[in-house]
Design a protein around this motif. Structure first.
Motif, PDB file in Angstrom:
ATOM      1  N   SER A  74       0.760  -1.191   0.007  1.00 13.84           N
ATOM      2  CA  SER A  74      -0.004  -0.024   0.052  1.00 13.84           C
ATOM      3  C   SER A  74       0.690   1.383   0.062  1.00 13.84           C
ATOM      4  O   SER A  74       0.419   2.355   0.440  1.00 13.84           O
ATOM      5  N   SER A  75       2.030   1.078  -0.397  1.00 15.80           N
ATOM      6  CA  SER A  75       2.944   2.298  -0.492  1.00 15.80           C
ATOM      7  C   SER A  75       3.266   2.887  -1.663  1.00 15.80           C
ATOM      8  O   SER A  75       3.638   4.135  -1.973  1.00 15.80           O
ATOM      9  N   SER A  76       2.895   2.329  -2.841  1.00 12.03           N
ATOM     10  CA  SER A  76       3.076   2.781  -4.315  1.00 12.03           C
ATOM     11  C   SER A  76       2.061   3.336  -4.835  1.00 12.03           C
ATOM     12  O   SER A  76       2.213   3.824  -5.875  1.00 12.03           O
ATOM     13  N   CYS A  77       1.114   3.471  -4.419  1.00 11.01           N
ATOM     14  CA  CYS A  77      -0.127   4.186  -4.875  1.00 11.01           C
ATOM     15  C   CYS A  77      -1.115   4.833  -3.958  1.00 11.01           C
ATOM     16  O   CYS A  77      -0.743   4.532  -2.698  1.00 11.01           O
ATOM     17  N   SER A  78      -1.896   5.726  -4.234  1.00 11.28           N
ATOM     18  CA  SER A  78      -2.749   6.356  -3.221  1.00 11.28           C
ATOM     19  C   SER A  78      -3.684   5.380  -2.651  1.00 11.28           C
ATOM     20  O   SER A  78      -4.193   4.544  -3.478  1.00 11.28           O
ATOM     21  N   PRO A  79      -3.950   5.513  -1.355  1.00 14.07           N
ATOM     22  CA  PRO A  79      -5.032   4.819  -0.811  1.00 14.07           C
ATOM     23  C   PRO A  79      -6.314   4.781  -1.459  1.00 14.07           C
ATOM     24  O   PRO A  79      -7.220   3.725  -1.558  1.00 14.07           O
ATOM     25  N   ALA A  80      -6.717   5.842  -2.201  1.00 12.92           N
ATOM     26  CA  ALA A  80      -8.025   6.151  -3.028  1.00 12.92           C
ATOM     27  C   ALA A  80      -7.896   5.161  -4.236  1.00 12.92           C
ATOM     28  O   ALA A  80      -8.882   4.434  -4.402  1.00 12.92           O
ATOM     29  N   LEU A  81      -6.879   5.074  -5.008  1.00 10.34           N
ATOM     30  CA  LEU A  81      -6.840   4.114  -6.057  1.00 10.34           C
ATOM     31  C   LEU A  81      -6.823   2.595  -5.583  1.00 10.34           C
ATOM     32  O   LEU A  81      -7.464   2.127  -6.201  1.00 10.34           O
ATOM     33  N   GLN A  82      -6.030   2.513  -4.707  1.00  8.62           N
ATOM     34  CA  GLN A  82      -6.107   0.949  -4.138  1.00  8.62           C
ATOM     35  C   GLN A  82      -7.442   0.736  -3.757  1.00  8.62           C
ATOM     36  O   GLN A  82      -8.003  -0.515  -4.053  1.00  8.62           O
ATOM     37  N   TYR A 104       9.386   3.215  -8.893  1.00  7.23           N
ATOM     38  CA  TYR A 104       8.714   4.355  -9.498  1.00  7.23           C
ATOM     39  C   TYR A 104       7.402   4.738  -8.796  1.00  7.23           C
ATOM     40  O   TYR A 104       7.212   6.030  -9.080  1.00  7.23           O
ATOM     41  N   GLY A 105       6.949   4.043  -8.111  1.00  7.69           N
ATOM     42  CA  GLY A 105       5.657   4.551  -7.237  1.00  7.69           C
ATOM     43  C   GLY A 105       5.933   5.539  -6.220  1.00  7.69           C
ATOM     44  O   GLY A 105       6.968   5.406  -5.429  1.00  7.69           O
ATOM     45  N   ASP A 106       5.305   6.715  -6.765  1.00  9.32           N
ATOM     46  CA  ASP A 106       5.322   7.926  -5.738  1.00  9.32           C
ATOM     47  C   ASP A 106       4.315   8.904  -5.565  1.00  9.32           C
ATOM     48  O   ASP A 106       4.066   9.969  -6.337  1.00  9.32           O
ATOM     49  N   PRO A 107       3.196   8.359  -4.980  1.00 16.06           N
ATOM     50  CA  PRO A 107       1.793   9.057  -4.959  1.00 16.06           C
ATOM     51  C   PRO A 107       2.186  10.373  -4.743  1.00 16.06           C
ATOM     52  O   PRO A 107       1.176  11.150  -4.773  1.00 16.06           O
ATOM     53  N   ALA A 108       2.932  10.800  -3.504  1.00 18.17           N
ATOM     54  CA  ALA A 108       3.171  12.232  -3.115  1.00 18.17           C
ATOM     55  C   ALA A 108       3.470  13.190  -4.197  1.00 18.17           C
ATOM     56  O   ALA A 108       3.088  14.353  -4.129  1.00 18.17           O
ATOM     57  N   ARG A 109       4.145  12.592  -5.228  1.00 18.34           N
ATOM     58  CA  ARG A 109       4.407  13.392  -6.173  1.00 18.34           C
ATOM     59  C   ARG A 109       3.609  13.078  -7.675  1.00 18.34           C
ATOM     60  O   ARG A 109       4.073  13.505  -8.744  1.00 18.34           O
ATOM     61  N   GLY A 110       2.632  12.323  -7.606  1.00 16.84           N
ATOM     62  CA  GLY A 110       1.563  12.328  -8.622  1.00 16.84           C
ATOM     63  C   GLY A 110       1.748  10.980  -9.352  1.00 16.84           C
ATOM     64  O   GLY A 110       1.364  10.864 -10.512  1.00 16.84           O
ATOM     65  N   ASP A 160       1.390   6.822  -9.322  1.00 20.86           N
ATOM     66  CA  ASP A 160       0.783   5.890  -8.784  1.00 20.86           C
ATOM     67  C   ASP A 160       1.334   4.555  -9.523  1.00 20.86           C
ATOM     68  O   ASP A 160       1.132   4.543 -10.808  1.00 20.86           O
ATOM     69  N   ALA A 161       1.925   3.562  -8.623  1.00 24.31           N
ATOM     70  CA  ALA A 161       2.128   2.297  -9.412  1.00 24.31           C
ATOM     71  C   ALA A 161       1.731   1.211  -9.006  1.00 24.31           C
ATOM     72  O   ALA A 161       1.432   1.172  -7.578  1.00 24.31           O
ATOM     73  N   VAL A 162       1.114   0.251  -9.669  1.00 29.91           N
ATOM     74  CA  VAL A 162       0.481  -0.992  -9.389  1.00 29.91           C
ATOM     75  C   VAL A 162       0.798  -2.098 -10.106  1.00 29.91           C
ATOM     76  O   VAL A 162       1.308  -2.000 -11.308  1.00 29.91           O
TER      77      VAL A 162
END
Length: 260
Positions: free
Chosen positions: A173-181, A211-217, A219-221
């Protein structure tokens, strides 16, 4: 050197298929065992399975060469992604079955591995980063979708029992936003054709984690698909009718990534 193909799209979505390639240069194949020359651990047909995504406007990055040449989803220093568990490395010496990739004394040394990183690994990652930056620059955000598949019915070297049909990985749950997950899990829960798990045996490889960096826009899944859902695991034959049913679910998942 032609190591990959990038199809540029118009949507804020990049589909990376790092294990779709199956080519093995002849000089390397000559050093491999007979079983390894078939490149059995390829993510067979995933570029066909996800072909519909280009109609949705997604970009797609597809390699040419097998993971046996170099594994594009491993870190360049070959740090284990799953410490304490059986896995395969940057230039795999063993297959998913535990059998050797190379004949005795023919495995690559450190110098050869470093050369393969520069020749095959680096161009893929340079293209991936550049495309993510382009999409984020145009849209203010980007989603990186890691498309993978694996023999899910029997691989005791890697996991016990049967792998679920669909295996969602977001680096715990760290590579994308909680909302997308949450949207992705709701989409999976709403269908009844395939069993699934989030952050189970496969939590996401190097690409998802790096590459996942949701804070910088960004999201990686990662989605690891059991190959029995769309192909014959023994013959590697693509089964269009089975694949078509799976693609309906994949399309719903990818459309979910467009939501903000």
């Amino acid at each position: 050197m032609d190591t990959h193909t990038l199809h540029r799209g118009t949507a804020p979505l990049l589909i990376s298929l790092p294990h779709d390639g199956s080519a093995i240069p002849g000089e390397l194949a000559a050093r491999m065992t007979e079983s390894a020359r078939r490149a059995p651990d390829t993510d067979w047909h995933v570029s066909v399975l996800y072909a519909f995504a280009r109609e949705l406007g997604a970009s797609m990055l597809v390699p040419k060469y097998s993971r046996y040449v170099v594994d594009l989803n491993r870190p360049p220093d070959d740090t284990s992604l799953y410490p304490g568990q059986n896995t395969t490395g940057l230039c795999p010496a063993v297959q998913f079955t535990g059998e050797p990739v190379y004949r005795d004394g023919e495995a690559p040394d450190a110098g050869e591995i470093a050369a393969r990183v520069e020749r095959y690994w680096r161009p893929y990652h340079d293209a991936l980063r550049a495309e993510l930056d382009r999409l984020r620059g145009e849209h203010g955000r980007a989603v990186l979708w890691e498309g993978h598949s694996i023999r899910g019915s029997r691989l005791p070297f890697l996991f016990e029992g049967r792998l679920p049909d669909l295996n969602l990985g977001t680096a715990s749950s760290s590579s994308c936003s909680p909302a997308l997950q949450a949207r992705l899990e709701a989409t999976l829960a709403a269908q009844g054709d395939y069993d699934w798990v989030a952050n189970g045996r496969f939590k996401g490889g190097h690409i998802t984690r790096h590459y996942g960096d949701p804070a910088r826009g960004i999201d990686a899944v990662q989605l690891e698909i059991s190959q029995r859902t769309y192909m014959d695991e023994d013959s590697f034959e693509y089964l269009p009718e089975k694949a078509s049913r799976l693609q309906e679910v994949l399309q719903r998942l990818l459309r979910t990534t467009f939501d903000v």
